[in-house]
Design an enzyme around this catalytic site. Structure first.
Site, short mmCIF file in Angstrom:
data_model
loop_
_atom_site.label_atom_id
_atom_site.label_comp_id
_atom_site.label_asym_id
_atom_site.label_seq_id
_atom_site.Cartn_x
_atom_site.Cartn_y
_atom_site.Cartn_z
N GLU A 270 -1.11 -13.43 0.42
CA GLU A 270 -2.33 -13.08 -0.21
C GLU A 270 -3.52 -13.16 0.93
OE1 GLU A 270 -3.22 -12.00 -3.06
OE2 GLU A 270 -1.61 -12.61 -4.23
N ARG B 12 -5.55 -10.01 1.97
CA ARG B 12 -7.13 -10.01 1.62
C ARG B 12 -7.92 -10.37 2.91
NH1 ARG B 12 -7.25 -11.43 -4.88
NH2 ARG B 12 -5.03 -11.47 -5.16
N ASP C 200 7.09 -4.33 -5.06
CA ASP C 200 6.27 -3.23 -4.98
C ASP C 200 5.76 -2.93 -3.32
OD1 ASP C 200 4.71 -5.66 -5.00
OD2 ASP C 200 3.58 -4.92 -6.47
C1 DMJ Z 1 -3.47 -6.75 -5.22
O1 DMJ Z 1 -3.84 -8.00 -4.75
C2 DMJ Z 1 -2.59 -6.09 -4.16
O2 DMJ Z 1 -2.70 -4.68 -4.59
C3 DMJ Z 1 -1.13 -6.45 -4.37
O3 DMJ Z 1 -0.41 -5.77 -3.57
C4 DMJ Z 1 -0.94 -6.41 -5.82
N1 DMJ Z 1 -1.64 -6.91 -6.68
C5 DMJ Z 1 -3.02 -6.91 -6.47
C6 DMJ Z 1 -3.93 -5.92 -7.56
O4 DMJ Z 1 -3.26 -5.75 -8.74
#
Ligand code: DMJ
Length: 691
Positions: free
Chosen positions: A311, A315, A445
């Site tokens: 995170e 971010r 993902d």
């Molecule tokens: C975001 O923080 C990023 O896209 C992350 O890869 C997965 N989920 C959240 C948004 O849904």
């Protein structure tokens, strides 16, 4: 005296009456207690075989049972305190703030759901900002314990807590700046060797101006109007964050306060850092300048808390990097280099695969998430560092960051993969898979996303990433891609060879991923990839259009008669996620089929109708409910991703052109690295500039 009375009571004798009201009252109370003990005696002890109920002359075993009963009662009463609302005074007296704050994720309700799932279904924890700030011990508990049992609660703060937080936030500018300077100078001896990155040369190596000729202004009036609407939504979300949660991580729009969470290890202002580039590309310059000033003066990187490596990377590192590349402000570069260096100790494991949680202080200790099987690291977490780390090396002229992520790549490339698939859990100690659960949604993902984006960001020179991406896609197609009885294409999950016919909202990014890679695979597959991307995006759109609110659930299923709908109550929420809109944006850019703009507009209308509240935007708990219930959380990714992708969808393609920029998984644009141009003369490209 009173002690004596108690002794007298226990010996079964009468209580002496004194001419003192307190003592009289006390005596009466004791008498009452004695009577009730007799009752208890006859009620409880008589039922115990071999135990006679002989008045107050209790035997040792009887005393023991009675004490057991009493201590059980006390524990029960104390335990009940936890279930009282935070506002109840009794609770505040007995449970101090730091001790009582539970680990929470997202909004109260969905968090409860997530945390209840705990180890069973940990993908529910991914990509959702955590709620209330935690003491470090709490986060350690979260990361070490296999089951997360803490119940989510509101993070209503008492006045004292707020004041303390505000005090911490309003540290003097000089203090914050000079602290960072100190870290920077020590960093310069460490990972951040040389900060003389040539920004002007970098700009010259771009093929096109980042903001296009006219900031991507569309010529069609309806599209322009729609774009203006999205800009207004951003301003509304931002203004409310600024009014009620400035400096905190996220806004709670219903209670009009800020939310800190436990994902960022004490770092603050996640919504500010996440919004910098969105504000900038939308031309909201006053707001951008406020954000920049806050980062410069108040973003304190001297945090000593435990953070999610993933995170913080997507971010904060991502947000600061794009702010730097878009604006050339040296301050952003300085900040990101300090932060980048703090993340390096996470890689100190026997394999070099980082663990999920890192202490941002000088110890640099790291842990695996408690819910992750057998101390494993998560594919989507350690596999989603590559883009940012390559740029940290670019800016610092120090290869250490690239080395770290290339080592991850090497291991993943070498290791045997079941059916060519990448399971979600890997041991950072042995370097082996821990469990055979494969998912294109949560837990897996963005690893796949970063493979193709690494290739594109390397100016199409990273052949290894390319090969790994297309092989992974082939395995996904062979094992996970399914067609529903109703003709919808979806990506199922895989558990040791058994398919779970479920697709998460998070997996809906894959329409966009497949389409951006369509051109670079085998030429005979190009059309196939375009079709696959369109089919997945269509399915994700169906998950929206089949709900009452026209917003999509967290997960939808294709079994038991379901077709792109959530069957479980716990999957029905929508937390302002971007993935479906992200795919619309890429599909629009690469096909120019107008339906994607229409679908994007449907989403805008639904957001306005169901998620906009008086003081910001909020997630909702059930997309199928006619009357919505809000979760009181404006996620920072709503500003960084959802609104940015919508804005780009209604802009011309020359705003952040895909030839020059790739978006990290939090939608922060990072430039393609044109090594030969950067190392050579640079600026060979002929372009018209808008700046
Ligand atoms: C975001 O923080 C990023 O896209 C992350 O890869 C997965 N989920 C959240 C948004 O849904």
């Amino acid at each position: 005296m009173q002690q004596g009375h108690i002794g007298e009571l226990s010996s079964g004798e009468g209580v002496k009456v004194e001419c003192c009201t307190t003592i009289v009252t006390y005596s009466l109370l004791l008498n009452k207690l004695r009577q009730s003990l007799r009752k208890t005696d006859s009620m409880v002890f008589r039922k115990l075989p071999g135990v006679s109920a002989s008045g107050m002359g209790l035997r040792l075993s009887q005393k023991f049972v009675f004490l057991l009963f009493l201590s059980g009662l006390v524990t029960l009463c104390f335990g009940a305190l936890f279930f009282l609302p935070d506002s109840v005074r009794l609770k505040r007296i007995f449970l101090s703030k730091t001790e009582s704050q539970p680990v929470t994720v997202g909004s109260e309700n969905d968090v409860r759901e997530h945390l209840k799932k705990g180890a069973k279904d940990p993908e529910h924890l991914r990509g959702i900002t955590s709620a209330k700030g935690e003491t470090s011990t709490k986060l350690k508990a979260l990361s070490r314990k296999p089951s997360v049992t803490n119940e989510a609660k509101t993070d209503k703060k008492d006045a004292g807590g707020e004041a303390l937080e505000d005090m911490m936030l309003s540290r003097s500018k000089t203090e914050s700046a000079s602290k960072d300077e100190k870290v920077t100078s020590s960093s310069n001896q460490g990972a951040n060797k040389d900060t003389s990155f040539d920004y002007n040369k970098f700009k010259k190596c771009l093929l096109k101006p980042p903001l296009g000729i006219e900031h991507g202004k569309p010529s069609d009036p309806q599209t322009l109007q729609r774009r203006e609407k999205v800009k207004e939504m951003m301003k509304f979300a931002w203004d409310n964050y600024k009014s009620f949660a400035w400096g905190k991580n996220e806004l709670r729009p219903l209670t009009r306060n800020g939310h800190i969470g436990n994902m960022f290890g004490g770092l603050r202002g996640a919504s500010i850092v996440d919004s910098l580039d969105t504000l900038y590309i939308m031309g909201l310059m006053d707001e951008y300048n406020d954000a920049k000033e806050w980062v410069e003066t108040s973003l304190d990187l001297n945090s000593n808390g435990e953070a999610s490596l993933f995170e913080v990377n997507i971010r904060y590192v991502g947000g600061l990097l794009s702010a730097y590349y878009l604006t050339g402000e040296e301050m952003f570069k300085r900040k990101v280099m300090v932060l980048g260096e703090k993340l390096l100790p996470a890689f100190n494991t026997p394999t070099g695969i980082p663990r999920g949680v890192i202490n941002l202080g000088s110890s640099g200790t790291s842990w695996s998430w408690g819910w992750a099987s057998a101390g494993s690291s998560i594919l989507a977490e350690f596999g989603t560092l590559h883009l940012e780390f390559v740029h940290l090396s670019e800016l610092s002229n120090n290869g250490i960051y690239t080395e770290k992520v290339m080592n991850i790549r090497k291991l993943l490339n070498k290791i045997e993969k079941p059916h060519g698939l990448y399971p979600n859990f890997l041991s950072p100690v042995s370097g082996n898979w821990v469990q055979h659960h494969v998912s294109i949604g949560g837990l897996g993902d963005s690893f796949y996303e970063y493979l193709i984006k690494s290739y594109l960001m390397s100016d199409k020179t990273d052949e290894e990433a390319k090969k790994m991406y297309y092989s992974a896609l082939e395995a996904i197609e062979a094992n996970l891609v399914q067609k529903s009885p109703g003709g919808l294409t979806y990506m199922a999950e895989w558990r040791g060879g058994i398919l779970d016919h479920k697709m998460g909202h998070l997996a809906c990014f894959s329409g966009g991923m497949v389409v951006i890679g369509a051109d670079d695979g085998a030429p005979e597959k190009r059309q196939h990839y375009l079709d696959l991307a369109a089919e997945i995006t269509h399915t994700c759109h169906e998950s929206y259009s089949r709900s009452a609110t026209k917003l999509g659930p967290e997960a939808f299923r294709f079994d038991g008669g379901a077709e792109a709908t959530a069957t479980r109550l716990s999957d029905r929420y929508y937390i302002l996620r971007p993935e479906v809109i992200e795919s619309y944006m890429y599909m629009w850019r690469l096909t120019h089929d107008p339906k994607y703009r229409e679908w994007g507009w449907e989403a805008v209308e639904a957001l306005e109708q169901h998620c906009r509240v008086e003081a910001g935007f909020s997630g909702i708990r059930d997309v199928y409910a006619q009357t919505v219930s809000h979760d009181n959380m404006q996620q920072s990714f709503f500003l960084s991703e959802t609104l940015k992708y919508l804005y780009l969808l209604f802009s011309d393609d020359d705003l952040l052109p895909l030839e020059d920029w790739v978006f990290n998984t939090e939608a922060h644009p990072l430039p393609v690295v044109r090594k030969s141009c950067l190392q050579g003369e640079g600026g060979t490209h002929d372009k018209t500039t808008s700046e």
